[in-house]
Design a protein around this motif. Structure first.
Motif, PDB file in Angstrom:
ATOM      1  N   HIS A  59       0.854  -1.206   0.000  1.00 23.37           N
ATOM      2  CA  HIS A  59       0.000   0.000   0.000  1.00 23.37           C
ATOM      3  C   HIS A  59       0.891   1.257   0.000  1.00 23.37           C
ATOM      4  N   SER A 118      -6.481   1.553   5.882  1.00 22.70           N
ATOM      5  CA  SER A 118      -7.228   0.520   5.164  1.00 22.70           C
ATOM      6  C   SER A 118      -8.327  -0.029   6.056  1.00 22.70           C
ATOM      7  N   GLY A 119      -8.910  -1.168   5.632  1.00 24.43           N
ATOM      8  CA  GLY A 119      -9.987  -1.755   6.415  1.00 24.43           C
ATOM      9  C   GLY A 119      -9.488  -2.450   7.677  1.00 24.43           C
ATOM     10  N   GLY A 120      -8.233  -2.838   7.700  1.00 23.45           N
ATOM     11  CA  GLY A 120      -7.708  -3.562   8.857  1.00 23.45           C
ATOM     12  C   GLY A 120      -6.569  -2.842   9.559  1.00 23.45           C
ATOM     13  N   GLU A 167     -12.468   0.566   9.315  1.00 20.72           N
ATOM     14  CA  GLU A 167     -13.491  -0.045  10.179  1.00 20.72           C
ATOM     15  C   GLU A 167     -14.389   1.024  10.779  1.00 20.72           C
ATOM     16  N   GLY A 226     -18.908   0.286   3.969  1.00 24.20           N
ATOM     17  CA  GLY A 226     -19.643   1.532   4.155  1.00 24.20           C
ATOM     18  C   GLY A 226     -18.899   2.805   3.789  1.00 24.20           C
ATOM     19  N   GLY A 227     -17.549   2.731   3.717  1.00 25.18           N
ATOM     20  CA  GLY A 227     -16.773   3.952   3.457  1.00 25.18           C
ATOM     21  C   GLY A 227     -17.271   4.762   2.259  1.00 25.18           C
ATOM     22  N   VAL A 235      -8.983   3.813   2.424  1.00 26.93           N
ATOM     23  CA  VAL A 235      -9.615   5.061   2.885  1.00 26.93           C
ATOM     24  C   VAL A 235      -9.025   6.288   2.162  1.00 26.93           C
ATOM     25  N   CYS A 294      -5.454   2.784  -4.661  1.00 35.82           N
ATOM     26  CA  CYS A 294      -5.722   3.050  -3.238  1.00 35.82           C
ATOM     27  C   CYS A 294      -6.353   1.826  -2.594  1.00 35.82           C
TER      28      CYS A 294
HETATM   29  O1  KG4 Z   1      -7.084  -1.102   1.486  1.00 37.85           O
HETATM   30  P1  KG4 Z   1      -8.435  -1.681   1.363  1.00 37.85           P
HETATM   31  O2  KG4 Z   1      -9.061  -1.770  -0.005  1.00 37.85           O
HETATM   32  O3  KG4 Z   1      -8.486  -3.126   1.954  1.00 37.85           O
HETATM   33  C1  KG4 Z   1      -7.772  -3.482   3.107  1.00 37.85           C
HETATM   34  O4  KG4 Z   1      -6.544  -3.707   2.994  1.00 37.85           O
HETATM   35  O5  KG4 Z   1      -8.425  -3.482   4.183  1.00 37.85           O
HETATM   36  O6  KG4 Z   1      -9.386  -0.829   2.331  1.00 37.85           O
HETATM   37  C2  KG4 Z   1     -10.740  -1.146   2.492  1.00 37.85           C
HETATM   38  C3  KG4 Z   1     -11.360  -0.084   3.378  1.00 37.85           C
HETATM   39  C4  KG4 Z   1     -12.805  -0.388   3.758  1.00 37.85           C
HETATM   40  O7  KG4 Z   1     -12.938  -0.187   5.142  1.00 37.85           O
HETATM   41  C5  KG4 Z   1     -13.591   0.643   2.965  1.00 37.85           C
HETATM   42  O8  KG4 Z   1     -14.798   1.056   3.575  1.00 37.85           O
HETATM   43  C6  KG4 Z   1     -12.604   1.789   2.890  1.00 37.85           C
HETATM   44  O9  KG4 Z   1     -11.362   1.175   2.688  1.00 37.85           O
HETATM   45  N1  KG4 Z   1     -12.905   2.699   1.791  1.00 37.85           N
HETATM   46  C7  KG4 Z   1     -13.301   3.964   1.959  1.00 37.85           C
HETATM   47  C8  KG4 Z   1     -13.538   4.493   0.670  1.00 37.85           C
HETATM   48  N2  KG4 Z   1     -13.264   3.513  -0.250  1.00 37.85           N
HETATM   49  C9  KG4 Z   1     -12.874   2.417   0.460  1.00 37.85           C
HETATM   50  N3  KG4 Z   1     -13.491   4.684   3.077  1.00 37.85           N
HETATM   51  C10 KG4 Z   1     -13.899   5.953   2.924  1.00 37.85           C
HETATM   52  N4  KG4 Z   1     -14.178   6.526   1.728  1.00 37.85           N
HETATM   53  C11 KG4 Z   1     -14.000   5.847   0.583  1.00 37.85           C
HETATM   54  N5  KG4 Z   1     -14.261   6.410  -0.598  1.00 37.85           N
END
Ligand code: KG4
Ligand code: ZN
Length: 351
Positions: A132, A153-155, A181, A196-197, A289, A318
């Motif tokens: 990332h 990110s999500g985690g 999260e 939900g982001g 995010v 991203c």
């Molecule tokens: O990096 P990623 O694709 O996966 C992981 O490595 O976790 O991140 C996923 C996270 C999720 O929590 C999702 O809701 C958030 O990124 N996300 C966003 C947006 N697009 C994805 N959060 C806020 N605004 C966005 N536009």
């Protein structure tokens, strides 16, 4: 178990970066992705999102593994076709080794191992969070070292000090929930779908970010905490709904804008502190995010105020993608950092 390692029979082209083509696979969570990179330039970046999880309100690990199995051949095939190259011209096979869902990681790992073994080419194991960060090296406008990266990110939520391509140190991180999260859990409380982001962002665009005040946690140093925010939103909604059952529907835009604003301020206040403490002015953001337009805008505005050089990967790099795995693998290739065929996935590995 196959235990053939990189030995004298494995064809490793001379190191030096000329004409090095890498096939990278990302399968750590619910995106099946493959990319081809040549000499650090991304030639294709194919991502298939798994929709099977939507009705469960979160990723179901077993379903993710099965969907990866179904998707992986067509996704890799498309990555190769789009890049206009041949499987036989690939110099190394890269995959996400950690962190992630074990069953999901295994699919990409075994697929890469099979190709490596069959074609007698080296294997490269990549850490998803490092990748990332290095997504910032994909566009033409790249940060100089050292740089700071807020990886959201999500985690994970981390502030990473990056001294060189593969020399990185986490100098701040979340003590509980990740920023992604916080978005996803807030969205769930508001009855919005998973993830939900993007939904919070969509409604926030039409709302007043100052309408509702949510608390900013006071955490020492460069660490973050988001669990208090989730609880504050839960109580806030319960309280307001007692007086008006339609409170969410009537105020959705303003609630989303206020929640988003608070998550952004928590993130950027710590990033500002990290920049002050380290004296570094090359600053990046990365991770799912960082696709959020509110965060991107606020980050660039803050950078202008403070004289930072700011960097954000293009949208497709991203959220989870294999382009970032490929660029990281390219630098590992140049460093001669190859994996053995006995390599196994890890759900939580630090780097
Ligand atoms: O990096 P990623 O694709 O996966 C992981 O490595 O976790 O991140 C996923 C996270 C999720 O929590 C999702 O809701 C958030 O990124 N996300 C966003 C947006 N697009 C994805 N959060 C806020 N605004 C966005 N536009
Ligand atoms: Zn990710």
């Amino acid at each position: 178990m196959i235990t053939k390692s990189i030995d004298s029979s494995t064809q490793v082209p001379p190191l030096g970066g000329q004409g090095v083509t890498i096939l990278a696979i990302e399968s750590s969570c619910d995106e099946t992705a493959a990319a081809i990179c040549r000499d650090g330039n991304i030639l294709s970046n194919i991502i298939v999102n798994q929709t099977v999880h939507e009705k469960y309100g979160g990723v179901v690990p077993e379903l993710a593994s099965r969907a990866h199995l179904q998707n992986i051949v067509p996704v890799v095939d498309q990555a190769i076709t789009t890049a206009n190259c041949q499987l036989s011209s690939i110099d190394a096979f890269a995959f996400t080794q950690a962190p992630g869902l074990i069953g999901a990681l295994l699919v990409g790992l075994q697929f890469s191992k099979s190709l490596s073994l069959a074609l007698n080419k080296p294997l490269i194991a990549v850490h998803h969070m490092q990748a990332h960060v290095l997504a910032n090296l994909i566009p033409d406008k790249k940060p100089d070292f050292p740089f700071l990266c807020l990886t959201v990110s999500g985690g994970h939520t981390q502030i990473v000090l990056c001294e060189d391509y593969l020399e990185m140190k986490v100098i701040g991180q979340t003590l509980d929930d990740a920023a992604g999260e916080a978005f996803d859990k807030s969205a769930k409380l508001l009855g919005l779908p998973y993830p939900g982001g993007p939904f919070i962002e969509k409604y926030a665009q039409h709302g007043d970010p100052n309408k509702f005040k949510f608390p900013e946690p006071q955490i020492d140093g460069l660490d973050f905490s988001f669990s208090g925010l989730k609880t504050a939103i839960l109580y806030f909604i319960q309280e307001r709904k007692k007086a008006n059952d339609n409170f969410i529907e009537e105020n959705l835009n303003d609630i989303c804008a206020s929640v988003q604003q608070r998550i952004i301020s928590i993130l950027l206040n710590k990033l500002k502190k990290a920049a002050e403490q380290t004296g570094i002015k090359n600053i990046c953001i990365a991770g799912g995010v960082s696709a959020n337009s509110g965060l991107r805008r606020s980050f660039e505005n803050l950078g202008k105020q403070l004289g930072w050089k700011t960097f954000i990967p293009p949208f497709e790099y991203c959220t989870d993608n294999a382009g970032m795995i490929a660029i990281t693998a390219y630098h590992k290739y140049l460093a001669g950092d190859f994996a053995d065929l006995s390599v196994s996935p890890s759900a939580r590995a630090e780097w």
